[in-house]
Enzyme design. Structure first.
Site: not given
Ligand code: SAH
Length: 201
Positions: A52
């Site tokens: 992010s």
């Molecule tokens: N917080 C992260 C950014 C996340 S991007 C950082 O600091 O880098 C969003 C993430 O959510 C992705 O890696 C994606 O694979 C994950 N994601 C999507 N759907 C999900 C679910 N149902 N359960 C867990 N993770 C999920």
């Protein structure tokens, strides 16, 4: 990054600013983006996912009002950057990632850099983390279409949750969900955002 992109845009909590100054974002981005790791935008981390934007990490962290004794749940570990930031403010951070390789990578980086109070699990965030619930704070970093009730159930009385909600990237907003001491839930729409979708499997 913190001076120009975060403080000037209104993030004031000194603890949050400290945490953002301390965590090296470059550790969490792929090698080829190291040079631009402190620019204020999201970056690809593989598997169609992104780390992010720093301002959004700061914004969500400030809104969460994390305290030293808090047990925090994060959905969407991704690179592990947000979890690292939270770990400096909270007692324990539990974070769930659905893509195994990403979760494994984040776990390795966090461990190597001594973020010892972060526990990464591969799993589906829609189920939350029943065994560790309830949580003082919940932060969701992928966008579901509506607020997952399981996660609200796993929030402690007096707890706060911050979560992007919306079907497409054009109509997503961050919402603040509060559960008061009596268990009464209130919801507040806060900011238009763009997150990857929270997937179902
Ligand atoms: N917080 C992260 C950014 C996340 S991007 C950082 O600091 O880098 C969003 C993430 O959510 C992705 O890696 C994606 O694979 C994950 N994601 C999507 N759907 C999900 C679910 N149902 N359960 C867990 N993770 C999920």
């Amino acid at each position: 990054m913190v001076e120009n992109d975060i403080k000037k845009r209104g993030i004031l909590d000194p603890l949050v600013l400290d945490a953002l100054n301390t965590v090296k974002r470059e550790l969490f981005v792929p090698n080829k983006y190291r040079d631009i790791s402190y620019n204020d935008h999201p970056l690809p981390i593989g598997y169609n996912q992104t780390i992010s934007q720093p301002y959004i990490v700061a914004f969500m962290t400030e809104y969460l009002q994390v305290r030293r004794n808090h047990k925090v749940l994060e959905i969407g570990t991704g690179s592990g950057y947000q979890a690292a930031v939270l770990s400096l403010l909270a007692d324990q951070v539990f974070t769930i990632e659905i893509i195994e390789s990403l979760g494994d990578m984040a776990r390795t980086i966090l461990k190597k850099n001594n973020y010892n109070n972060v526990i990464v699990r591969i799993g589906n965030g829609y189920e939350g983390w029943e065994k560790e619930a309830p949580f003082d704070r919940i932060i969701v970093t992928a966008a579901p279409e509506k607020i997952p009730t399981v996660l609200v159930d796993q929030l402690k009385n007096g707890g706060r949750m911050i979560i992007p909600i919306g079907q497409t990237s054009l109509e997503q907003h961050l919402w603040l969900i509060e559960k008061n001491i009596k268990g009464i839930i209130t919801k507040e729409k806060i900011l238009p955002v763009r997150f990857v979708p929270m997937v179902h499997e």
